[in-house]
Each structure stands twice: as C-alpha cells, then as structure tokens.
Design a protein around this motif. Sequence first.
Motif, PDB file in Angstrom:
ATOM      1  N   ALA A  73       0.830  -1.210   0.000  1.00 16.31           N
ATOM      2  CA  ALA A  73       0.000   0.000   0.000  1.00 16.31           C
ATOM      3  C   ALA A  73       0.864   1.260   0.000  1.00 16.31           C
ATOM      4  CB  ALA A  73      -0.930   0.005   1.204  1.00 16.31           C
ATOM      5  N   CYS A 130       0.953   4.551  -2.295  1.00 19.05           N
ATOM      6  CA  CYS A 130       0.613   5.796  -1.592  1.00 19.05           C
ATOM      7  C   CYS A 130       1.856   6.672  -1.472  1.00 19.05           C
ATOM      8  CB  CYS A 130       0.055   5.481  -0.210  1.00 19.05           C
ATOM      9  SG  CYS A 130      -1.644   4.913  -0.214  1.00 19.05           S
ATOM     10  N   VAL A 182      -2.890  -6.364  -1.814  1.00 21.41           N
ATOM     11  CA  VAL A 182      -2.894  -4.956  -1.420  1.00 21.41           C
ATOM     12  C   VAL A 182      -4.344  -4.472  -1.426  1.00 21.41           C
ATOM     13  CG1 VAL A 182      -2.022  -2.649  -1.967  1.00 21.41           C
ATOM     14  CG2 VAL A 182      -0.624  -4.673  -2.471  1.00 21.41           C
ATOM     15  N   LEU A 193      -7.373   0.787  -2.817  1.00 24.26           N
ATOM     16  CA  LEU A 193      -7.214   2.178  -2.397  1.00 24.26           C
ATOM     17  C   LEU A 193      -8.290   3.093  -2.975  1.00 24.26           C
ATOM     18  CD1 LEU A 193      -3.328   2.614  -2.600  1.00 24.26           C
ATOM     19  CD2 LEU A 193      -4.750   2.016  -0.616  1.00 24.26           C
ATOM     20  N   CYS A 248      -1.599   9.362   1.952  1.00 24.16           N
ATOM     21  CA  CYS A 248      -1.734   8.775   0.607  1.00 24.16           C
ATOM     22  C   CYS A 248      -2.142   9.814  -0.439  1.00 24.16           C
ATOM     23  CB  CYS A 248      -2.749   7.639   0.623  1.00 24.16           C
ATOM     24  SG  CYS A 248      -2.669   6.560  -0.837  1.00 24.16           S
ATOM     25  N   VAL A 261      -1.842  -0.688  -8.083  1.00 26.13           N
ATOM     26  CA  VAL A 261      -2.191  -1.640  -7.026  1.00 26.13           C
ATOM     27  C   VAL A 261      -2.548  -2.997  -7.638  1.00 26.13           C
ATOM     28  CG1 VAL A 261      -3.920  -2.216  -5.263  1.00 26.13           C
ATOM     29  CG2 VAL A 261      -2.926   0.077  -5.347  1.00 26.13           C
ATOM     30  N   TYR A 318      -8.175  -7.332  -1.449  1.00 27.06           N
ATOM     31  CA  TYR A 318      -8.437  -6.286  -2.443  1.00 27.06           C
ATOM     32  C   TYR A 318      -9.923  -6.213  -2.788  1.00 27.06           C
ATOM     33  CZ  TYR A 318      -8.498  -3.868  -6.939  1.00 27.06           C
ATOM     34  OH  TYR A 318      -8.798  -3.012  -7.971  1.00 27.06           O
TER      35      TYR A 318
END
Length: 299
Positions: A142, A146, A184, A187, A209, A234, A259
């Motif tokens: 992550a 980020c 991951v 996001l 981030c 990601v 995810y």
Amino acid sequence: MRKQRRRRSRALIGVVVAAAALALAGCDVIGGSSPGGDGGRKQAPRAVPVWDRSPASIAAVGDSITRGFDACTVLSDCPEVSWATGTSEQVDSLAVRLLGRAKAADHSWNYAVTGARMADLSGQMADAVVRRPQLVTVMAGANDACRTSVSAMTSVTAFRAQFEDALGTLRKSLPKTQVYVSSVPNLKRLWSQGRSSPLGKQIWKLGICPSMLGDADNLTGAATVRRDRVQQRVEDYNKVLAEVCAKDRRCRFDGGAVYEYRFGTDQLSHWDWFHPSTNGQSKLAAIAYRTITAANPVD
C-alpha cells in the motif's frame, strides 16, 4: 515306441518343474498376491501434505496495517489489535484463531513497521527467521502506491524484485516455513468510502496517501486519471504477488480477497479514515484464516 515314451516323460517332467516354479514364486507372474496383499511389493509411503493448515508459530511482516496503526489511538501503533498477531478479543487475530489465545502471545511475533514499503520487507524477514516460525504473514504494498505523486510510486519491476528478494531471505534460512501473502487493499474504494466524512477529508490533507486521496473532492478528468493510475498500480502489484507466490510451493496468496473485500466506513479508523479500525482488523484476520486453513489454495 520307447523313444515316444521317453519324449512324453521328458515333457511331463517339464510341466511339473514349471508348475513348481510358479508355486515358489507365489503366482505373482499371473497376477496373484502374496499373503501381504500387495503383490510382494513394498507400499509407497503416504505423501505428507506440503501445506500445514495448523502451523504452531507465526511471524508477521509488513506495514502499518499489520501494526494496528490508528486502530486504538491517534497516530499510534496498536499491535494488540493486529489482524495477524494481536491478542485483543475484539479482533480474534490469525494467531488466536490458529494457536488459541493462551499460546498466541508466546508463539507469534510482529516485525511489521509503520511506513514500510516492499523494499523494507527483506530486512523484516531477516529479523523474523531468528524465531524460526512455521508461518510468515505478508501484507505490504500500500505504501508503494501511496506516494506524494503518481511518478513516485514504486515501479512494478522494482516491486517484483523486492518481493522476490524478501522471499529469498526467508528461504535461505527456512526452506519449509509457510508464507501467507495478502493482496494490497483497494485504495480507490478507500477514497470513495472515506470521502463521505468531512473530518476524514480534512485529515487526508495532512498528507495521507496523496497520490490517491489528495484533493479528494476533485472529480475533474485529470484527478480521475490520477486515481485510476494508482489503482492500476495496485492491481499490478497484486498480480506480482500472485505470480511470485505461485512459484513457491509453500506460499499461499489470498487470491485477491483483501483487495476485493467491500469494506465500509465501519472498517476504517475514525482517526484517519485510511487504516483499518478494530472491526477492519477482524475482517482481515478472518480472510487470512480462511485462506490458510482451506483444503486447497485459492486460484
């Protein structure tokens, strides 16, 4: 006549000899079996499963999520609620689920570091091998996405090399230790959920981030492209994790379960609307437990 009788006698003797030979051989040549019931052949030993669904010790490596950052108090690690090794009854961590609450504290170790990226994982692995754990959990990536900008994200090539190096560090010392690899988190979903909170958006302005969460209400084409590029990175990271793990017979990837998990605001820390809350940590523990104890790896 005498010659014919001699020839018949020799033929009869030959039959008797052949029959005796078959009897001494236990009739194996015609498919019979010995008293042992296996045709006289040794039975092959039963194959020992490569994957142990109940490891007796756990070490965790990764980033702030595994440290329980911002789950209990603001700007602080809270390892007692870690999805991997925590002892909190609110979470029922992976260690508690696998080892039992009494053993979890003494047979699990957390080497994750808040702010860590994939490049830091090899050093954490080197620390973990000292404990000789039967299982190592990995959640990292992550922070590689980020970054301050899209251009600052870790490249996919570098990410792959760093993950391979981390696994190599483990394998040099512990070739039979099992590895659980988490995907991951999503996001972009984090952005879409967290931006519903005015407080969350104010906290994000402090620099959480920025590649994804910066200027959270900006819906222009450029901002959308920026977020899409982060999201694609990601997804590329998760593909790398899956591919590298698949080459190691004692490694299990979660199949993208973290995810794909459709978390809501209840699973986000209300300190920063980014890290998992205690509830979110519990969900991560459940995903890991399902993956590790499954009869077969996730495709």
